[in-house]
Design a protein around this motif. Structure first.
Motif, PDB file in Angstrom:
ATOM      1  N   GLU A 194     -12.669   0.067  11.337  1.00  0.00           N
ATOM      2  CA  GLU A 194     -12.153  -1.162  11.938  1.00  0.00           C
ATOM      3  C   GLU A 194     -11.298  -1.951  10.953  1.00  0.00           C
ATOM      4  O   GLU A 194     -10.291  -2.551  11.336  1.00  0.00           O
ATOM      5  CB  GLU A 194     -13.316  -2.035  12.420  1.00  0.00           C
ATOM      6  N   ARG A 195     -11.672  -1.928   9.682  1.00  0.00           N
ATOM      7  CA  ARG A 195     -10.897  -2.700   8.694  1.00  0.00           C
ATOM      8  C   ARG A 195     -10.944  -1.999   7.341  1.00  0.00           C
ATOM      9  O   ARG A 195     -11.962  -2.044   6.658  1.00  0.00           O
ATOM     10  CB  ARG A 195     -11.410  -4.126   8.588  1.00  0.00           C
ATOM     11  N   GLU A 196      -9.859  -1.368   6.977  1.00  0.00           N
ATOM     12  CA  GLU A 196      -9.745  -0.739   5.674  1.00  0.00           C
ATOM     13  C   GLU A 196      -8.928  -1.668   4.779  1.00  0.00           C
ATOM     14  O   GLU A 196      -7.783  -1.984   5.083  1.00  0.00           O
ATOM     15  CB  GLU A 196      -9.041   0.611   5.766  1.00  0.00           C
ATOM     16  N   PRO A 197      -9.487  -2.130   3.654  1.00  0.00           N
ATOM     17  CA  PRO A 197      -8.727  -3.021   2.783  1.00  0.00           C
ATOM     18  C   PRO A 197      -7.591  -2.270   2.110  1.00  0.00           C
ATOM     19  O   PRO A 197      -7.706  -1.074   1.830  1.00  0.00           O
ATOM     20  CB  PRO A 197      -9.768  -3.459   1.746  1.00  0.00           C
ATOM     21  N   GLN A 198      -6.502  -2.955   1.873  1.00  0.00           N
ATOM     22  CA  GLN A 198      -5.422  -2.367   1.096  1.00  0.00           C
ATOM     23  C   GLN A 198      -5.509  -2.890  -0.325  1.00  0.00           C
ATOM     24  O   GLN A 198      -5.640  -4.091  -0.551  1.00  0.00           O
ATOM     25  CB  GLN A 198      -4.069  -2.713   1.721  1.00  0.00           C
ATOM     26  N   ARG A 255       3.217 -12.047   5.659  1.00  0.00           N
ATOM     27  CA  ARG A 255       2.251 -13.006   6.218  1.00  0.00           C
ATOM     28  C   ARG A 255       1.203 -13.389   5.171  1.00  0.00           C
ATOM     29  O   ARG A 255       0.884 -14.570   4.998  1.00  0.00           O
ATOM     30  CB  ARG A 255       1.566 -12.380   7.442  1.00  0.00           C
ATOM     31  N   VAL A 256       0.685 -12.402   4.457  1.00  0.00           N
ATOM     32  CA  VAL A 256      -0.360 -12.662   3.463  1.00  0.00           C
ATOM     33  C   VAL A 256       0.183 -13.479   2.293  1.00  0.00           C
ATOM     34  O   VAL A 256      -0.452 -14.434   1.826  1.00  0.00           O
ATOM     35  CB  VAL A 256      -0.964 -11.327   2.972  1.00  0.00           C
ATOM     36  N   VAL A 281       4.748  -4.328  -8.426  1.00  0.00           N
ATOM     37  CA  VAL A 281       3.413  -4.010  -7.923  1.00  0.00           C
ATOM     38  C   VAL A 281       3.592  -3.623  -6.462  1.00  0.00           C
ATOM     39  O   VAL A 281       4.589  -3.990  -5.830  1.00  0.00           O
ATOM     40  CB  VAL A 281       2.439  -5.198  -8.070  1.00  0.00           C
ATOM     41  N   ALA A 282       2.630  -2.896  -5.914  1.00  0.00           N
ATOM     42  CA  ALA A 282       2.788  -2.438  -4.536  1.00  0.00           C
ATOM     43  C   ALA A 282       1.430  -2.275  -3.874  1.00  0.00           C
ATOM     44  O   ALA A 282       0.462  -1.858  -4.524  1.00  0.00           O
ATOM     45  CB  ALA A 282       3.546  -1.110  -4.494  1.00  0.00           C
ATOM     46  N   PRO A 283       1.339  -2.588  -2.576  1.00  0.00           N
ATOM     47  CA  PRO A 283       0.106  -2.313  -1.848  1.00  0.00           C
ATOM     48  C   PRO A 283      -0.125  -0.801  -1.786  1.00  0.00           C
ATOM     49  O   PRO A 283       0.841  -0.026  -1.787  1.00  0.00           O
ATOM     50  CB  PRO A 283       0.364  -2.882  -0.451  1.00  0.00           C
ATOM     51  N   CYS A 284      -1.378  -0.404  -1.724  1.00  0.00           N
ATOM     52  CA  CYS A 284      -1.672   1.025  -1.635  1.00  0.00           C
ATOM     53  C   CYS A 284      -2.979   1.233  -0.889  1.00  0.00           C
ATOM     54  O   CYS A 284      -3.786   0.307  -0.724  1.00  0.00           O
ATOM     55  CB  CYS A 284      -1.731   1.665  -3.026  1.00  0.00           C
ATOM     56  N   GLN A 285      -3.193   2.449  -0.436  1.00  0.00           N
ATOM     57  CA  GLN A 285      -4.431   2.788   0.249  1.00  0.00           C
ATOM     58  C   GLN A 285      -5.581   2.798  -0.751  1.00  0.00           C
ATOM     59  O   GLN A 285      -5.409   3.226  -1.895  1.00  0.00           O
ATOM     60  CB  GLN A 285      -4.295   4.159   0.915  1.00  0.00           C
ATOM     61  N   PRO A 286      -6.763   2.368  -0.348  1.00  0.00           N
ATOM     62  CA  PRO A 286      -7.890   2.334  -1.283  1.00  0.00           C
ATOM     63  C   PRO A 286      -8.363   3.726  -1.693  1.00  0.00           C
ATOM     64  O   PRO A 286      -9.066   3.871  -2.694  1.00  0.00           O
ATOM     65  CB  PRO A 286      -8.968   1.583  -0.500  1.00  0.00           C
ATOM     66  N   THR A 287      -7.989   4.736  -0.906  1.00  0.00           N
ATOM     67  CA  THR A 287      -8.362   6.110  -1.239  1.00  0.00           C
ATOM     68  C   THR A 287      -7.404   6.742  -2.239  1.00  0.00           C
ATOM     69  O   THR A 287      -7.553   7.919  -2.574  1.00  0.00           O
ATOM     70  CB  THR A 287      -8.391   6.973   0.038  1.00  0.00           C
ATOM     71  N   SER A 288      -6.411   5.974  -2.710  1.00  0.00           N
ATOM     72  CA  SER A 288      -5.470   6.501  -3.695  1.00  0.00           C
ATOM     73  C   SER A 288      -6.232   7.001  -4.916  1.00  0.00           C
ATOM     74  O   SER A 288      -7.101   6.312  -5.451  1.00  0.00           O
ATOM     75  CB  SER A 288      -4.471   5.419  -4.120  1.00  0.00           C
ATOM     76  N   ASP A 317      -9.749  -9.463   0.117  1.00  0.00           N
ATOM     77  CA  ASP A 317      -9.166  -8.402   0.963  1.00  0.00           C
ATOM     78  C   ASP A 317      -8.206  -8.949   2.017  1.00  0.00           C
ATOM     79  O   ASP A 317      -8.396  -8.751   3.227  1.00  0.00           O
ATOM     80  CB  ASP A 317     -10.283  -7.601   1.651  1.00  0.00           C
ATOM     81  N   PRO A 318      -7.162  -9.642   1.594  1.00  0.00           N
ATOM     82  CA  PRO A 318      -6.245 -10.247   2.568  1.00  0.00           C
ATOM     83  C   PRO A 318      -5.396  -9.238   3.333  1.00  0.00           C
ATOM     84  O   PRO A 318      -4.976  -9.509   4.457  1.00  0.00           O
ATOM     85  CB  PRO A 318      -5.365 -11.149   1.699  1.00  0.00           C
ATOM     86  N   LEU A 319      -5.135  -8.078   2.719  1.00  0.00           N
ATOM     87  CA  LEU A 319      -4.353  -7.033   3.374  1.00  0.00           C
ATOM     88  C   LEU A 319      -5.300  -5.964   3.918  1.00  0.00           C
ATOM     89  O   LEU A 319      -6.178  -5.484   3.188  1.00  0.00           O
ATOM     90  CB  LEU A 319      -3.383  -6.379   2.389  1.00  0.00           C
ATOM     91  N   ALA A 320      -5.116  -5.591   5.171  1.00  0.00           N
ATOM     92  CA  ALA A 320      -6.007  -4.585   5.752  1.00  0.00           C
ATOM     93  C   ALA A 320      -5.317  -3.861   6.896  1.00  0.00           C
ATOM     94  O   ALA A 320      -4.336  -4.340   7.466  1.00  0.00           O
ATOM     95  CB  ALA A 320      -7.304  -5.234   6.245  1.00  0.00           C
TER      96      ALA A 320
END
Length: 318
Positions: free
Chosen positions: A170-174, A215-216, A244-251, A265-268
């Motif tokens: 439902e909500r994966e943090p970036q 938005r964030v 800097v760049a957003p990335c998947q937490p599984t990186s 966790d503002p980005l998700a």
């Protein structure tokens, strides 16, 4: 000039991406070549089909009218070709087929590996696309059986009517990627304020990505310089400390880059598996879930995040 399906594909690609550059990238041609082709199409019509704005290309009233007729033709032709190819392949192989699509994800490799073990007789094909919306349209048109997509928080996807969906998460943090020598890299959790003086790099071709980041940042009262580009380029700039760049937490872990969660966790994103109606996704979903758990376990920072937030996934992780 007589209209051909390839001309209609050009118009649809420009409308879908909102950018000549991104449309050229999707179609595999140079931007000058695509611009020239659009100009020829508009000359043959005798009017502009798109207005060129600072933020991209937008269909004119005539353009919207043409697109409303073009899309069914393009989708119909693509469906016809896909069906013919699938029938020919099925006749050659004699086995079942599974056509999967996905937005970019660290999970894809493990998912494919697991599916090939679980469905050894199936002819499995994969399509990766930066656009979740394009993948959903492709499933709706019958050219894919399932698609694993992410939906940026605050930028909901419109799932075509009739498609089935299951929520993987439902909500994966970036998380945020930054150079190893960035001052914030020494902390286990990074505050947005720590990145106020950095350039941010975002891929605008990923549906909702730029809107979500904007938005964030706006909510945090930040207005940093932003670079637009693909995330392969972003990685090289991050390593050098240029962005800097957003990335998947599984990186996965890298010696030359730090991956850190953002405080609060503002980005998700929401992770979805979408399929054609009547299609049994039990095995496909089970292997996707297992592959996701594997990827989460390999990413130490994300594993710790899951533990802190008592995620249901933790039960499957050591």
């Amino acid at each position: 000039m007589e209209f051909e399906v390839r001309h209609l594909r050009v118009l649809c690609a420009i409308a879908d991406t909102g950018s000549l550059r991104q449309a050229a990238r999707r179609l595999g041609v140079s931007q000058p070549a695509l611009t020239t082709q659009l100009q020829r199409i508009e000359r043959s019509v005798g009017a502009a089909l798109f207005s060129r704005e600072r933020t991209g290309c937008r269909p004119t009233l005539l353009g919207r009218a043409v697109l409303s007729r073009a899309r069914p033709l393009v989708d119909g032709m693509s469906t016809l070709v896909e069906a013919a190819l699938a029938e020919a392949e099925a006749a050659r192989s004699g086995g079942p087929r599974l056509r999967i699509g996905s937005t970019a994800s660290r999970v894809i490799g493990g998912w494919l590996r697991r599916l090939r073990v679980r469905l050894p007789d199936a002819d499995i094909s994969l399509r990766v696309d930066v656009s979740a919306r394009e993948l959903l349209r492709t499933v709706a048109a019958g050219r894919l059986d399932v698609a694993f997509v992410h939906e940026v928080e605050g930028c909901p996807l419109t799932v075509p009517e009739g498609l089935c969906q299951r929520v993987l998460l439902e909500r994966e943090p970036q998380f945020i990627s930054l150079s190893r020598d960035h001052p914030a890299a020494a902390r286990p959790v990074v505050d947005l304020d720590d990145l106020a003086g950095d350039r941010w790099m975002v891929d605008p071709s990923v549906d909702g990505e730029w809107d979500g980041v904007r938005r964030v940042l706006g909510a945090a009262g930040l207005d940093p310089p932003v670079l637009h580009g693909d995330y392969l380029t972003a990685a090289s700039l991050v390593v050098l400390g240029e962005a800097v760049a957003p990335c998947q937490p599984t990186s996965g872990p890298r010696e030359d880059m730090a991956i850190r969660p953002l405080r609060g966790d503002p980005l998700a994103v929401r992770l979805l598996l979408v399929s054609r109606p009547g299609w049994d996704t039990a095995a496909v979903y089970a292997e996707l879930e297992a592959a996701y758990r594997e990827a989460a376990q390999r990413a130490a920072a994300y594993h710790q995040w899951l533990l802190r937030h008592r995620s249901p996934l933790v039960a499957a992780l050591p």
